[in-house]
Design a protein around this motif. Structure first.
Motif, PDB file in Angstrom:
ATOM      1  N   PHE A 108       0.673  -1.262  -0.178  1.00 24.39           N
ATOM      2  CA  PHE A 108       0.006  -0.008  -0.048  1.00 24.39           C
ATOM      3  C   PHE A 108       0.930   1.365  -0.116  1.00 24.39           C
ATOM      4  CE2 PHE A 108      -3.105  -3.128   1.737  1.00 24.39           C
ATOM      5  CZ  PHE A 108      -4.266  -2.900   0.610  1.00 24.39           C
ATOM      6  N   GLN A 109       2.165   1.145   0.043  1.00 19.04           N
ATOM      7  CA  GLN A 109       3.126   2.172  -0.111  1.00 19.04           C
ATOM      8  C   GLN A 109       3.018   3.367   1.092  1.00 19.04           C
ATOM      9  OE1 GLN A 109       2.778   3.586  -4.025  1.00 19.04           O
ATOM     10  NE2 GLN A 109       3.777   1.842  -4.985  1.00 19.04           N
ATOM     11  N   ILE A 110       2.799   2.709   2.182  1.00 19.14           N
ATOM     12  CA  ILE A 110       2.759   3.473   3.478  1.00 19.14           C
ATOM     13  C   ILE A 110       3.851   3.245   4.456  1.00 19.14           C
ATOM     14  CG2 ILE A 110       0.267   4.172   2.917  1.00 19.14           C
ATOM     15  CD1 ILE A 110      -0.451   2.289   5.365  1.00 19.14           C
ATOM     16  N   GLN A 111       4.090   4.036   5.342  1.00 20.11           N
ATOM     17  CA  GLN A 111       4.921   3.619   6.421  1.00 20.11           C
ATOM     18  C   GLN A 111       4.394   2.383   7.334  1.00 20.11           C
ATOM     19  OE1 GLN A 111       5.989   7.051   8.829  1.00 20.11           O
ATOM     20  NE2 GLN A 111       7.189   8.014   7.004  1.00 20.11           N
ATOM     21  N   GLU A 112       5.181   1.610   8.104  1.00 15.94           N
ATOM     22  CA  GLU A 112       4.735   0.541   8.778  1.00 15.94           C
ATOM     23  C   GLU A 112       4.291   1.041  10.034  1.00 15.94           C
ATOM     24  OE1 GLU A 112       8.172  -1.991   9.414  1.00 15.94           O
ATOM     25  OE2 GLU A 112       8.323  -2.476   7.609  1.00 15.94           O
ATOM     26  N   SER A 113       4.466   1.942  10.598  1.00 17.94           N
ATOM     27  CA  SER A 113       3.588   2.600  12.041  1.00 17.94           C
ATOM     28  C   SER A 113       2.286   3.087  11.414  1.00 17.94           C
ATOM     29  CB  SER A 113       4.484   3.967  12.218  1.00 17.94           C
ATOM     30  OG  SER A 113       4.720   4.871  11.469  1.00 17.94           O
ATOM     31  N   ALA A 114       2.074   3.798  10.271  1.00 23.83           N
ATOM     32  CA  ALA A 114       0.762   4.192   9.800  1.00 23.83           C
ATOM     33  C   ALA A 114      -0.070   2.729   9.386  1.00 23.83           C
ATOM     34  CB  ALA A 114       0.893   4.823   8.661  1.00 23.83           C
ATOM     35  N   MET A 115       0.534   1.800   8.965  1.00 23.87           N
ATOM     36  CA  MET A 115      -0.326   0.363   8.613  1.00 23.87           C
ATOM     37  C   MET A 115      -0.551  -0.135   9.915  1.00 23.87           C
ATOM     38  SD  MET A 115      -1.514  -1.685   6.508  1.00 23.87           S
ATOM     39  CE  MET A 115      -0.760  -1.400   5.132  1.00 23.87           C
ATOM     40  N   GLU A 116       0.342  -0.054  10.855  1.00 27.12           N
ATOM     41  CA  GLU A 116      -0.040  -0.858  12.218  1.00 27.12           C
ATOM     42  C   GLU A 116      -1.298  -0.089  12.879  1.00 27.12           C
ATOM     43  OE1 GLU A 116       3.497  -2.613  14.750  1.00 27.12           O
ATOM     44  OE2 GLU A 116       3.734  -0.535  14.246  1.00 27.12           O
ATOM     45  N   GLN A 117      -1.327   1.489  12.838  1.00 23.81           N
ATOM     46  CA  GLN A 117      -2.601   1.667  13.267  1.00 23.81           C
ATOM     47  C   GLN A 117      -3.865   1.556  12.678  1.00 23.81           C
ATOM     48  OE1 GLN A 117      -1.672   5.892  13.177  1.00 23.81           O
ATOM     49  NE2 GLN A 117      -0.229   5.885  14.873  1.00 23.81           N
ATOM     50  N   MET A 118      -3.890   1.305  11.116  1.00 27.28           N
ATOM     51  CA  MET A 118      -4.819   0.876  10.548  1.00 27.28           C
ATOM     52  C   MET A 118      -5.420  -0.564  10.899  1.00 27.28           C
ATOM     53  SD  MET A 118      -4.499   2.809   6.853  1.00 27.28           S
ATOM     54  CE  MET A 118      -3.017   3.607   6.947  1.00 27.28           C
ATOM     55  N   LEU A 119      -4.394  -1.538  10.962  1.00 33.88           N
ATOM     56  CA  LEU A 119      -4.445  -2.736  11.396  1.00 33.88           C
ATOM     57  C   LEU A 119      -5.073  -2.999  12.836  1.00 33.88           C
ATOM     58  CD1 LEU A 119      -1.497  -4.263  10.016  1.00 33.88           C
ATOM     59  CD2 LEU A 119      -3.604  -4.651   9.018  1.00 33.88           C
ATOM     60  N   ALA A 120      -4.756  -2.135  13.504  1.00 30.32           N
ATOM     61  CA  ALA A 120      -5.156  -2.048  14.984  1.00 30.32           C
ATOM     62  C   ALA A 120      -6.773  -1.778  14.927  1.00 30.32           C
ATOM     63  CB  ALA A 120      -4.632  -0.859  15.723  1.00 30.32           C
ATOM     64  N   PHE A 121      -7.146  -1.022  14.142  1.00 22.12           N
ATOM     65  CA  PHE A 121      -8.462  -0.834  13.823  1.00 22.12           C
ATOM     66  C   PHE A 121      -9.351  -1.863  13.522  1.00 22.12           C
ATOM     67  CE2 PHE A 121     -12.294  -0.432  11.107  1.00 22.12           C
ATOM     68  CZ  PHE A 121     -13.012   0.531  11.893  1.00 22.12           C
ATOM     69  N   TRP A 122      -8.865  -3.006  12.676  1.00 23.08           N
ATOM     70  CA  TRP A 122      -9.640  -4.276  12.244  1.00 23.08           C
ATOM     71  C   TRP A 122      -9.195  -5.463  13.280  1.00 23.08           C
ATOM     72  CZ3 TRP A 122     -13.267  -3.517   9.256  1.00 23.08           C
ATOM     73  CH2 TRP A 122     -13.040  -2.521   8.075  1.00 23.08           C
ATOM     74  N   LEU A 123      -8.075  -5.277  14.161  1.00 22.72           N
ATOM     75  CA  LEU A 123      -7.920  -6.153  15.108  1.00 22.72           C
ATOM     76  C   LEU A 123      -9.223  -5.871  16.369  1.00 22.72           C
ATOM     77  CD1 LEU A 123      -4.175  -5.814  15.498  1.00 22.72           C
ATOM     78  CD2 LEU A 123      -5.442  -7.920  15.000  1.00 22.72           C
ATOM     79  N   ARG A 124      -9.117  -4.548  16.590  1.00 26.28           N
ATOM     80  CA  ARG A 124     -10.405  -4.438  17.669  1.00 26.28           C
ATOM     81  C   ARG A 124     -11.654  -4.795  17.319  1.00 26.28           C
ATOM     82  NH1 ARG A 124      -7.729   0.268  17.882  1.00 26.28           N
ATOM     83  NH2 ARG A 124      -9.229   1.574  16.387  1.00 26.28           N
ATOM     84  N   LYS A 125     -11.963  -4.826  15.778  1.00 22.68           N
ATOM     85  CA  LYS A 125     -13.216  -5.349  15.357  1.00 22.68           C
ATOM     86  C   LYS A 125     -13.412  -6.696  15.155  1.00 22.68           C
ATOM     87  CE  LYS A 125     -15.291  -1.248  13.882  1.00 22.68           C
ATOM     88  NZ  LYS A 125     -16.653  -1.013  14.165  1.00 22.68           N
ATOM     89  N   GLY A 126     -12.154  -7.386  15.131  1.00 22.25           N
ATOM     90  CA  GLY A 126     -12.385  -8.768  15.202  1.00 22.25           C
ATOM     91  C   GLY A 126     -12.265  -9.375  13.752  1.00 22.25           C
ATOM     92  N   THR A 127     -11.879  -8.377  12.763  1.00 24.45           N
ATOM     93  CA  THR A 127     -11.987  -8.823  11.381  1.00 24.45           C
ATOM     94  C   THR A 127     -10.724  -9.471  11.080  1.00 24.45           C
ATOM     95  OG1 THR A 127     -13.229  -6.947  10.872  1.00 24.45           O
ATOM     96  CG2 THR A 127     -12.228  -7.770   9.061  1.00 24.45           C
ATOM     97  N   ILE A 128      -9.480  -9.170  11.520  1.00 20.41           N
ATOM     98  CA  ILE A 128      -8.257  -9.818  11.530  1.00 20.41           C
ATOM     99  C   ILE A 128      -7.619 -10.161  12.515  1.00 20.41           C
ATOM    100  CG2 ILE A 128      -7.886  -8.490   9.408  1.00 20.41           C
ATOM    101  CD1 ILE A 128      -5.744  -6.825  11.038  1.00 20.41           C
ATOM    102  N   ARG A 129      -6.702 -11.068  12.689  1.00 24.47           N
ATOM    103  CA  ARG A 129      -5.817 -11.457  13.936  1.00 24.47           C
ATOM    104  C   ARG A 129      -4.601 -11.429  13.527  1.00 24.47           C
ATOM    105  NH1 ARG A 129      -8.729 -16.674  13.932  1.00 24.47           N
ATOM    106  NH2 ARG A 129      -7.898 -17.842  12.097  1.00 24.47           N
ATOM    107  N   GLN A 130      -3.630 -11.093  14.593  1.00 24.63           N
ATOM    108  CA  GLN A 130      -2.223 -11.120  14.507  1.00 24.63           C
ATOM    109  C   GLN A 130      -1.814 -12.672  14.757  1.00 24.63           C
ATOM    110  OE1 GLN A 130       0.029  -8.286  16.646  1.00 24.63           O
ATOM    111  NE2 GLN A 130       1.954  -8.929  15.728  1.00 24.63           N
TER     112      GLN A 130
END
Length: 93
Positions: A25-47
């Motif tokens: 997605f051509q973005i910094q890893e720190s920004a990606m982690e914040q967006m992934l955190a949203f989906w983690l909270r929703k239960g849509t993805i898991r680490q």
């Protein structure tokens, strides 16, 4: 919107590392982690717990050979569709 594109991408490919997602997605890893955190909270993805089959040591928890972003693996959570049974109405009751 980028956040839904990330979700859809993970659903399509199944799983990816933080590094791969940030590169795709051509973005910094720190920004990606914040967006992934949203989906983690929703239960849509898991680490996932990292496991590197290519690693001869197989010590990802205390290994320093790979960058941390490669060790962070995210996976789409697919749940079966919930079906609600519909009972026919008994007009004779």
């Amino acid at each position: 919107m980028l956040i839904t594109a990330i979700r859809d991408y993970l659903i399509t490919i199944g799983q990816a590392s933080l590094q791969d997602l940030a590169r795709h997605f051509q973005i910094q890893e720190s920004a990606m982690e914040q967006m992934l955190a949203f989906w983690l909270r929703k239960g849509t993805i898991r680490q996932l717990t990292p496991s590197q089959p290519a690693c001869s040591q197989n010590k990802c928890s205390d290994c320093f050979a790979c960058p941390d972003s490669v060790k962070k693996i995210y996976q789409a959570v697919t749940s079966p569709r919930t079906t609600i049974p519909i009972n026919p109405i008994n007009h004779n009751a």
